[in-house]
Design an enzyme around this catalytic site. Structure first.
Site, PDB file in Angstrom:
ATOM      1  N   ALA A 137       0.864  -1.169   0.000  1.00 59.81           N
ATOM      2  CA  ALA A 137       0.000   0.000   0.000  1.00 59.81           C
ATOM      3  C   ALA A 137       0.905   1.224   0.000  1.00 59.81           C
ATOM      4  O   ALA A 137       1.733   1.396   0.892  1.00 59.81           O
ATOM      5  CB  ALA A 137      -0.895  -0.006   1.232  1.00 59.81           C
ATOM      6  N   SER A 138       0.760   2.069  -0.997  1.00 64.96           N
ATOM      7  CA  SER A 138       1.667   3.202  -1.160  1.00 64.96           C
ATOM      8  C   SER A 138       1.502   4.221  -0.038  1.00 64.96           C
ATOM      9  O   SER A 138       0.479   4.272   0.654  1.00 64.96           O
ATOM     10  CB  SER A 138       1.407   3.889  -2.508  1.00 64.96           C
ATOM     11  N   VAL A 139       2.512   5.057   0.127  1.00 67.15           N
ATOM     12  CA  VAL A 139       2.463   6.155   1.090  1.00 67.15           C
ATOM     13  C   VAL A 139       1.282   7.062   0.732  1.00 67.15           C
ATOM     14  O   VAL A 139       1.152   7.484  -0.427  1.00 67.15           O
ATOM     15  CB  VAL A 139       3.776   6.958   1.049  1.00 67.15           C
TER      16      VAL A 139
END
Length: 403
Positions: A70-72
């Site tokens: 899950a990206s920043v």
């Protein structure tokens, strides 16, 4: 779904933190205040789900980088702003991840829009499908598919976004993006990655924004090479068209290095990645150097950032960016320079100093990128520096903002 006040407060606090550093378009801010990231990360404490950091959802047993994560959240918001989704848009997302980004896209395109998200990994695609169903986005289409192939059966798309790192723009994507459509992707060249926002104009993709980022690379593209030096303690990351030969560089660190300094200085919180980006618009010797703790202990000069600093490599010599704090200027306490190794260390270090100096005179300047299909004749390319890859020809040009 139990959207308790405590969870809502966590979500709003995260969005407040993001917009304090970078204002967002109102629709994107509202979408991020609406979609629940914690429900896309089951099993994770909500307090951790609403921190501004990436979360690994699937490890990669074959390498150091995660297979999916899950990206920043601030990076998610930045790329959505680059994409500029509109109500009614037909969007393809490459890299389904947790399904969180697809849910945000669904909010932004509204009931008249369509969102298709694809992922090559069946477990990741299933995770995204279940999370989207759980959060009320059953209408988002999830497909188990090689991202390099896209989803032609639902094309054309008015927007396409990749949430995995790309080294080249696949030919198949050209055929699926509508003319006038927008593409945002983390694109890698010369060892650095930028989220590039492009609009299609006929047979050209033209950039209007580039932002520093880092992403898990897409499976199936192998255009970047790694050359190990000093028994693996130093690594050069470069493109396949760059003639970096380990045999020529085998003894490069055996002699004393050359150290040169520029007049450019930086503050404690100031990024200098623009030096790297700017240099790629004119210099094919640019790549990335990674210097491990072992190499530093063995006497290799410390780069500005040991894990990821720009370097110039030519034949049996190299030079890389260094930084030193001397507090001569309290606002910008660190000066920037170049360390060179090898028989041509001084000329290469001077070249890097020239790049630093050019950047120092206009730190806001960002190259314009135009991407054309492979095979486009030189006569059809705009003026600029050309980088050829198997599926594309990229042209970089620079206009000074201080002019």
């Amino acid at each position: 779904m139990n959207n308790t006040p405590a969870i809502e407060d966590l979500r709003n606090r995260l969005v407040d933190e993001i917009i304090a550093k970078r204002p967002l378009p109102a629709p994107i801010e509202q979408a991020m205040r609406t979609v629940r990231r914690d429900l896309h990360l089951p099993g994770l404490d909500p307090a951790d789900a609403y921190t501004n950091r990436a979360v690994t959802i699937k490890d990669n047993p074959g390498g150091p980088l995660a297979l999916s994560c899950a990206s920043v959240p601030s990076t998610v918001a930045m790329m959505l702003a680059q994409l500029d989704p509109q109500p009614g848009d037909h969007i393809l997302e490459i890299g389904a991840g947790t399904g969180y980004n697809a849910a945000l896209l669904a909010e932004l395109v509204g009931p008249d829009g369509q969102v298709t998200t694809i992922d090559i990994d069946p477990g990741v695609a299933l995770h995204a499908r279940e999370a989207l169903n759980r959060t009320g986005y059953e209408h988002v289409r999830v497909m188990e598919r090689d991202g390099l192939k896209g989803a032609p059966e639902h094309a054309p798309y008015t927007r396409m976004i990749a949430t995995v790192g790309l080294w080249d723009v696949p030919t198949t994507w050209w055929q699926q993006l509508a003319d006038g459509g927008r593409l945002v992707l983390p694109l890698r060249w010369r060892g650095q990655t930028r989220s590039v926002a492009l609009t299609r104009h006929g047979d050209a993709l033209m950039s209007d924004d580039m932002e520093l980022c880092g992403f898990v690379p897409i499976i199936g593209q192998r255009g970047e090479r790694t050359t190990e030096l000093a028994n693996g303690a130093v690594r050069l990351h470069h493109d396949q068209d760059q003639p970096v030969e380990p045999g020529q560089l085998a003894e490069v660190f055996s002699a004393q290095y050359t150290e040169l300094w520029s007049q450019a200085r930086v503050g404690s919180e100031e990024t200098f990645d623009g030096i790297w980006l700017r240099a790629t618009a004119s210099d094919d010797t640019v790549c990335r150097i990674e210097v491990t703790k072992q190499a530093l202990e063995d006497g290799v000069r410390r780069p500005a950032i040991p894990g990821r600093s720009p370097a110039l490599v030519s034949g049996s010599s190299l030079a890389f960016l260094i930084a030193e704090r001397d507090n001569a200027d309290l606002e910008r306490p660190s000066r920037l320079g170049a360390a060179g190794y090898g028989p041509h260390a001084t000329p290469l270090a001077r070249n890097l100093i020239a790049h630093i100096t050019d950047w120092g005179t206009d730190r806001a300047a960002v190259p314009h990128m135009t991407i054309h299909p492979a095979g486009a004749p030189d006569s059809e390319l705009p003026k600029g520096h050309v980088i050829d890859k198997p599926d594309s020809r990229s042209v970089l040009s620079l206009t000074e903002t201080n002019a």
